[in-house]
Design a protein around this motif. Sequence first.
Motif, PDB file in Angstrom:
ATOM      1  N   UNK A 176       0.833  -1.195   0.000  1.00 20.71           N
ATOM      2  CA  UNK A 176       0.000   0.000   0.000  1.00 20.71           C
ATOM      3  C   UNK A 176       0.867   1.243   0.000  1.00 20.71           C
ATOM      4  N   UNK A 177       0.736   2.076  -1.029  1.00 25.04           N
ATOM      5  CA  UNK A 177       1.477   3.322  -1.098  1.00 25.04           C
ATOM      6  C   UNK A 177       2.924   3.115  -1.510  1.00 25.04           C
ATOM      7  N   UNK A 178       3.680   4.210  -1.520  1.00 21.83           N
ATOM      8  CA  UNK A 178       5.090   4.140  -1.912  1.00 21.83           C
ATOM      9  C   UNK A 178       6.004   4.783  -0.879  1.00 21.83           C
ATOM     10  N   UNK A 179       5.425   5.403   0.159  1.00 21.79           N
ATOM     11  CA  UNK A 179       6.238   6.180   1.110  1.00 21.79           C
ATOM     12  C   UNK A 179       6.608   5.422   2.376  1.00 21.79           C
ATOM     13  N   UNK A 180       5.872   4.372   2.727  1.00 18.02           N
ATOM     14  CA  UNK A 180       6.055   3.752   4.034  1.00 18.02           C
ATOM     15  C   UNK A 180       7.280   2.836   4.053  1.00 18.02           C
ATOM     16  N   UNK A 183       2.986  -1.908  -6.234  1.00 19.47           N
ATOM     17  CA  UNK A 183       2.590  -0.838  -5.317  1.00 19.47           C
ATOM     18  C   UNK A 183       1.232  -0.274  -5.745  1.00 19.47           C
ATOM     19  N   UNK A 184       0.300  -0.242  -4.800  1.00 18.36           N
ATOM     20  CA  UNK A 184      -0.965   0.435  -5.064  1.00 18.36           C
ATOM     21  C   UNK A 184      -0.779   1.887  -4.668  1.00 18.36           C
ATOM     22  N   UNK A 201      -3.937  -8.129  -9.924  1.00 20.94           N
ATOM     23  CA  UNK A 201      -2.530  -8.543  -9.818  1.00 20.94           C
ATOM     24  C   UNK A 201      -2.419 -10.064  -9.929  1.00 20.94           C
ATOM     25  N   UNK A 202      -3.276 -10.775  -9.224  1.00 17.73           N
ATOM     26  CA  UNK A 202      -3.268 -12.243  -9.244  1.00 17.73           C
ATOM     27  C   UNK A 202      -3.555 -12.764 -10.647  1.00 17.73           C
ATOM     28  N   UNK A 208       0.845  -6.138   2.063  1.00 10.39           N
ATOM     29  CA  UNK A 208       1.438  -5.363   3.146  1.00 10.39           C
ATOM     30  C   UNK A 208       0.685  -4.044   3.264  1.00 10.39           C
ATOM     31  N   UNK A 209      -0.052  -3.877   4.374  1.00  8.95           N
ATOM     32  CA  UNK A 209      -0.894  -2.707   4.527  1.00  8.95           C
ATOM     33  C   UNK A 209      -2.122  -2.821   3.644  1.00  8.95           C
ATOM     34  N   UNK A 210      -2.838  -1.731   3.536  1.00  6.92           N
ATOM     35  CA  UNK A 210      -4.027  -1.719   2.691  1.00  6.92           C
ATOM     36  C   UNK A 210      -5.318  -1.762   3.493  1.00  6.92           C
TER      37      UNK A 210
END
Length: 338
Positions: free
Chosen positions: A69-73, A98-99, A112-113, A124-126
């Motif tokens: 989830x995201x690109x910053x974490x 990355x979403x 994606x699947x 991871x996250x979301x």
Amino acid sequence: MVNLTIKDISRIAGVGVSTVSRVLNDHPDVKDETRKKVLEVIKEVNYIPNNSARNLKRNETNTIGVLIKGIHNTFFSKMINSIEEKIAEKNYSMILHYNKGRSSDFKVAVQFIKEKKLKGLICLGGEFDDVDNDELKSLNIPVVLASTNIPQHIDKRFFSSVVIENEKESFNAVNYLCELGHKRIGIITTGERDKSVGQLRLEGYKRSLFKNNIEYDINLTEIGEYTFESGFNAMNRILNKNLEIDAIFVTTDIMAIGAAKAILSRGLKIPEDISIIGFDGLEYSKYFHPAITTISQPAEEIGKKSIKIIFDLIKNKKSHKHIVLKTELLKRESCMKK
């Protein structure tokens, strides 16, 4: 030599398993010197990957996806490394996705699947409030939700999870500040809209205040994102209100470092003027000055347990698992008794 594994190659070459995997998959993010060393070892021992049938085309049925989830974490980086190492040991391939936008995390996962014909997926996250149980059941591959909030309506027979108790651990963080005698405790959070963890950590903050007979003041709450800059700006907004704040709980270490920078840039001292506590246990928080007290998550363990579940399910088709891991309060220099 016969029956060598990718682990043997990494040992002989003196590099990590994930590095050997990158070389075998011709990833560009490997130094030329390291790539040359690994290729020389492979040639010397005549190593042939177990999944060599992929030769010119990657065997897509041996691919594990990781949806982030995201690109910053940056908190996810340790998880990704531990996942990648275990995937490489099994001679599988890993694809990161990355979403970055506001698209439904579950719909992105489904696409994606399908596109990559994944053998398993770790998220991871979301946020997964929009998950339909029938659609989840129809995926027919192992799915692990890691480091996020698990909505109550999802049928746990159709997926696995590896999480921490975000609400409880946020309560503990704020309660620690209360035990030190602080009364005017602010919060910088990703907010109620962030249903993955932000909402839970905000609820833990509020519950701790209530338990310690401190009234919740919305003026002491500011919203940020998973960046240094947003923490810096949010802390400045709080300081601009002149509310005599004496402590701040920041729901991610990245934002906590930005917040600490804002405090110090005003000529205030940490912890003499304002105590600060973060969440995640990132290395950055340890080496900031003063070192920031934080709730440390077991990032590597989350990654390792997530990928172990995936391979257990691929191999034995056993029942899904739901694991809750413990965190640790790391008491450092940024908090003091009032």
